[in-house]
Design an enzyme around this catalytic site. Structure first.
Site, PDB file in Angstrom:
ATOM      1  N   CYS A   2      57.692  72.929  98.149  1.00 52.38           N
ATOM      2  CA  CYS A   2      57.071  74.119  98.723  1.00 52.38           C
ATOM      3  C   CYS A   2      55.554  73.995  98.619  1.00 52.38           C
ATOM      4  O   CYS A   2      55.039  73.075  98.011  1.00 52.38           O
ATOM      5  CB  CYS A   2      57.516  75.355  97.936  1.00 52.38           C
ATOM      6  N   ARG A  27      54.823  70.871 103.791  1.00 54.49           N
ATOM      7  CA  ARG A  27      55.534  70.786 102.504  1.00 54.49           C
ATOM      8  C   ARG A  27      56.831  71.579 102.517  1.00 54.49           C
ATOM      9  O   ARG A  27      57.653  71.465 101.630  1.00 54.49           O
ATOM     10  CB  ARG A  27      54.644  71.292 101.372  1.00 54.49           C
ATOM     11  N   TRP A  76      60.547  75.522 100.945  1.00 56.54           N
ATOM     12  CA  TRP A  76      61.605  74.608 101.390  1.00 56.54           C
ATOM     13  C   TRP A  76      62.756  74.888 100.442  1.00 56.54           C
ATOM     14  O   TRP A  76      62.694  74.514  99.270  1.00 56.54           O
ATOM     15  CB  TRP A  76      61.133  73.167 101.318  1.00 56.54           C
ATOM     16  N   ASN A 102      56.900  76.285  92.900  1.00 53.95           N
ATOM     17  CA  ASN A 102      57.372  75.074  93.596  1.00 53.95           C
ATOM     18  C   ASN A 102      58.105  74.240  92.556  1.00 53.95           C
ATOM     19  O   ASN A 102      57.552  73.946  91.503  1.00 53.95           O
ATOM     20  CB  ASN A 102      56.174  74.289  94.154  1.00 53.95           C
ATOM     21  N   GLY A 103      59.363  73.889  92.822  1.00 55.61           N
ATOM     22  CA  GLY A 103      60.109  73.055  91.881  1.00 55.61           C
ATOM     23  C   GLY A 103      61.485  73.661  91.624  1.00 55.61           C
ATOM     24  O   GLY A 103      61.962  74.470  92.408  1.00 55.61           O
ATOM     25  N   GLU A 485      63.432  50.474 108.828  1.00 52.41           N
ATOM     26  CA  GLU A 485      62.368  51.464 109.046  1.00 52.41           C
ATOM     27  C   GLU A 485      62.453  52.055 110.449  1.00 52.41           C
ATOM     28  O   GLU A 485      62.314  53.260 110.643  1.00 52.41           O
ATOM     29  CB  GLU A 485      61.000  50.828 108.794  1.00 52.41           C
ATOM     30  N   LYS A 489      62.922  56.052 111.201  1.00 58.37           N
ATOM     31  CA  LYS A 489      61.981  56.803 112.056  1.00 58.37           C
ATOM     32  C   LYS A 489      62.737  57.555 113.143  1.00 58.37           C
ATOM     33  O   LYS A 489      62.518  58.725 113.385  1.00 58.37           O
ATOM     34  CB  LYS A 489      60.975  55.851 112.710  1.00 58.37           C
ATOM     35  N   GLU A 492      65.214  60.437 111.756  1.00 50.04           N
ATOM     36  CA  GLU A 492      64.648  61.607 111.068  1.00 50.04           C
ATOM     37  C   GLU A 492      63.875  62.525 112.006  1.00 50.04           C
ATOM     38  O   GLU A 492      63.700  63.700 111.690  1.00 50.04           O
ATOM     39  CB  GLU A 492      63.789  61.207 109.882  1.00 50.04           C
ATOM     40  N   HIS A 508      79.900  40.943 110.804  1.00 52.42           N
ATOM     41  CA  HIS A 508      80.717  41.396 109.664  1.00 52.42           C
ATOM     42  C   HIS A 508      81.055  42.873 109.781  1.00 52.42           C
ATOM     43  O   HIS A 508      81.347  43.526 108.789  1.00 52.42           O
ATOM     44  CB  HIS A 508      79.967  41.112 108.357  1.00 52.42           C
ATOM     45  N   LYS A 607      57.849  66.816 103.534  1.00 53.56           N
ATOM     46  CA  LYS A 607      56.973  65.645 103.463  1.00 53.56           C
ATOM     47  C   LYS A 607      57.116  64.912 102.137  1.00 53.56           C
ATOM     48  O   LYS A 607      57.022  63.709 102.076  1.00 53.56           O
ATOM     49  CB  LYS A 607      55.513  66.062 103.648  1.00 53.56           C
TER      50      LYS A 607
END
Ligand code: AGP
Length: 612
Positions: A2, A27, A76, A102-103, A485, A489, A492, A508, A607
């Protein structure tokens, strides 16, 4: 994760806090709120709203808050859905105290039950609410500062908090344990915030609170103590970048701006590390003694997400340049494994934010094994940098887009530089070879700029593939992590299922997926494994897979086998991950935009993941 902002001064706090929240929206952005001590009467009033900050802004337009002391929060959700009731700030029973947090408070259920038995009434499902009721309990017979300190002593978990109380209207209190909190030092005004962009409009003088520290802010100054109340030294840092760097500068999204910043950032990062005269490499903030680095027999890299992919590239780089064995782990696995590391193992923690909970836990584990810890990080004064023995800052400036791009290539650049530095101080390569490597690295910004000149062509390729329901990304050797990567990208920011795979693994299992409805991105620059990639492409082609190839300019052999080719300039294989990733970043960006997704703030993501 947050965002917290707090203000105490003589200016109207409402818009200062609102601007700060907007700068922290990356955030977390599923609900937000603000509480001020009203100038008209010594009372706290608050406004909050589910949804993005513009919902709170609309409420404040109708019912503004007039005060010069306040706290604000963008959320968040971790405990309790993003609703009006669960949005911060939270009140005590008498609406005389307000708290933002936050946490995660891990023992909140026990505390809630204890407080409810004492008669406290709770209105939310959040863990945060126990904080404000504990302060309320302790405030009955102590000062606000003491009440907050006693509250912190009861909390388990990770948090950063901001507190105001109508009984002591000339105080704003902040504290941190596990989540970042900074202090902004102004003239006759002071601030707290989760991150620098929130207050950069007002001040560039920042104090980074350390773990288990508390700050009591007045208009005319601040006092920092540990949570036992012992005063601690205050180090004010001057932030070098300005708020425009944290703005979009004409680009449609932060992510597109940050993709296009990469040549400049990599060039700056290289120049800042190479001593002009000797052409040797140095890191001003890397404090692990060279003698210690000379004793290293192995390296363990620990990171999450994109930073983890950078770590895998780092393995190929360091093993190629230095001949030192490198293991790479995602932090969430590293922290719970039976670690076979010791003082001879250099642990490299890679993190853009420097606040990722799993990575922090990983280095704390490593510390117990006596391993020296090197952080590769983008945020000055972040927790990771403070808990590491040495730091290589990537100096990529604020990365606002949730999907990491410039931080990734800056991390790779830092890994190349560190590998050459290690080779240089340990004599693992002749000086001439190190110099040649640096010279090749110096070419990279210009090669990336070449790729960026073709953004429209890449957007066209994206157009042809926006409708595909899933993607497979294939790469080999040092571009295997590039495939990972590229898949991350895309998934997400466009929400399309996408898998990154070692191309040699296709037979395989993944080959069962190939048909005309599957898009396959094949990373096939000129390299020692090019022919093997061509074999994979032929196997996909014969099963009607739709292929996008990333290939070296002039390669016309590949065109008959694939749907689309995105060309990159010729580059030494060792450095190719810095180039091959650029088209993949742009592909993901344009597909996301065409699908109408929220590129900079994709759903469910934040983020920096400061909780487990
Ligand atoms: C990358 O695009 C994602 N946003 C995510 O995987 C990120 O890389 C990961 O959470 C690690 O974050 P950090 O680099 O701040 O530790």
């Amino acid at each position: 994760m947050c965002g917290i902002v707090g203000y105490i001064g003589n200016r109207s706090a409402q818009n200062i806090l609102l601007t700060g929240l907007k700068r922290l929206e990356y955030r977390g952005y599923d609900s937000s709120g603000m509480a001020l001590i009203l100038s008209s009467k010594n009372k706290i009033s608050l406004r909050k709203a589910p949804g993005k900050i513009r919902a709170l802004e609309a409420i404040l337009e109708k019912k503004p808050l007039d005060g010069v002391v306040g706290i604000a929060h963008t959320r968040w959700a971790t405990h309790g859905a993003p609703t009006q009731a669960n949005a911060h700030p939270h009140y005590d029973c008498h609406q005389e105290i307000a708290v933002v947090h936050n946490g995660i408070i891990e023992n909140y259920a026990l505390l809630r039950e204890e407080l409810q038995k004492e008669g406290h009434s709770f209105v939310s499902q959040t863990d945060t609410e126990v904080i404000v009721h504990l302060i309320e309990r302790f405030l009955e017979n102590s000062s606000l500062e003491e009440a907050v300190r006693r509250t912190l002593g009861r909390l388990e978990g990770s948090f950063a908090i901001g507190v105001i109380a109508s009984k002591e209207p000339d105080k704003l209190i902040g504290a941190r344990l596990g989540s970042p909190l900074i202090v902004g030092v102004g003239k006759d005004e002071n601030f707290i915030a989760s991150d620098v962009p929130a207050i950069l409009d007002s001040t560039k003088d920042i104090i980074f609170l350390e773990e288990r520290q508390m700050v009591v802010l007045g208009r005319d100054g601040c006092r920092i103590t540990d949570i036992q109340g012992n005063p601690v030294a205050q180090k004010v840092s001057r932030i070098s970048w300005d708020i425009t760097q944290a703005e979009k500068q004409g680009y449609k999204h932060f992510m597109l701006k940050e993709i296009n910043e990469q040549p400049r950032i990599i060039e700056q990062l290289i120049n800042a590390r190479i001593h002009k005269d000797a052409g040797t490499i140095g890191f001003e903030e890397q404090h692990i003694p060279e003698t210690r680095l000379k004793e290293i027999s192995s390296i363990a890299i620990v990171a999450c997400g994109t930073a983890y992919h950078a770590g895998i590239v780092g393995k190929y780089i360091i093993e190629n340049v230095c001949g030192i064995p490198v293991a790479v782990d995602v932090s969430s696995e590293f922290r719970y494994r039976d670690l076979l590391i010791d003082k001879g193992t250099l642990v490299i923690a890679i993190s853009q934010s420097g606040e990722t909970a799993d990575t922090l836990a990983g280095i704390r584990q490593a510390r117990e094994h006596g391993s020296p810890i090197l952080a590769i990080c983008n945020v000055l004064g972040s927790t990771l940098t403070r808990e590491s023995d040495g730091v290589i800052y990537t100096h990529a400036g604020p990365e606002i887009g949730v999907a990491s791009t410039k931080a990734y290539t800056a991390q790779l650049t830092a890994l190349y530089l560190f590998a050459f530095y290690l080779a240089q101080i340990r004599g693992l390569r002749p000086a001439a070879e190190v110099k040649k490597g640096i010279a090749l690295l110096r070419n990279i910004p210009q090669l990336i700029a070449e790729v960026l000149k073709h953004q429209d062509d890449i957007a066209d390729v994206a157009h042809h593939h926006t409708h595909f329901g899933s993607f497979l990304f294939l790469g080999r050797n040092i571009n295997f992590p590039t495939a990972l990567e590229g898949a991350l990208k895309l998934k997400e920011i466009s929400y399309i299922p996408a898998e990154g795979y070692a191309a040699g693994e296709m037979k395989h299992g993944p080959i069962a997926l190939i048909d005309e409805y599957r898009a396959v991105v094949c990373i096939a620059p000129q390299s020692r494994v090019y022919d093997k990639m061509i074999s994979n492409i032929q196997e996909i082609h014969s099963r009607k897979g739709k292929i996008i190839a990333i290939a070296t300019e002039g390669d016309d052999k590949i065109t008959d086998l694939v749907q689309d080719v995105i060309y990159i300039p010729a580059v030494e294989e060792l450095f190719s991950p810095l180039i091959t990733v650029i088209p993949l970043q742009l592909l993901a960006y344009h597909i996301s935009v065409m699908r109408g997704c929220d590129v900079d703030q994709p759903r469910n993501l934040a983020k920096s993941v400061t909780v487990e």
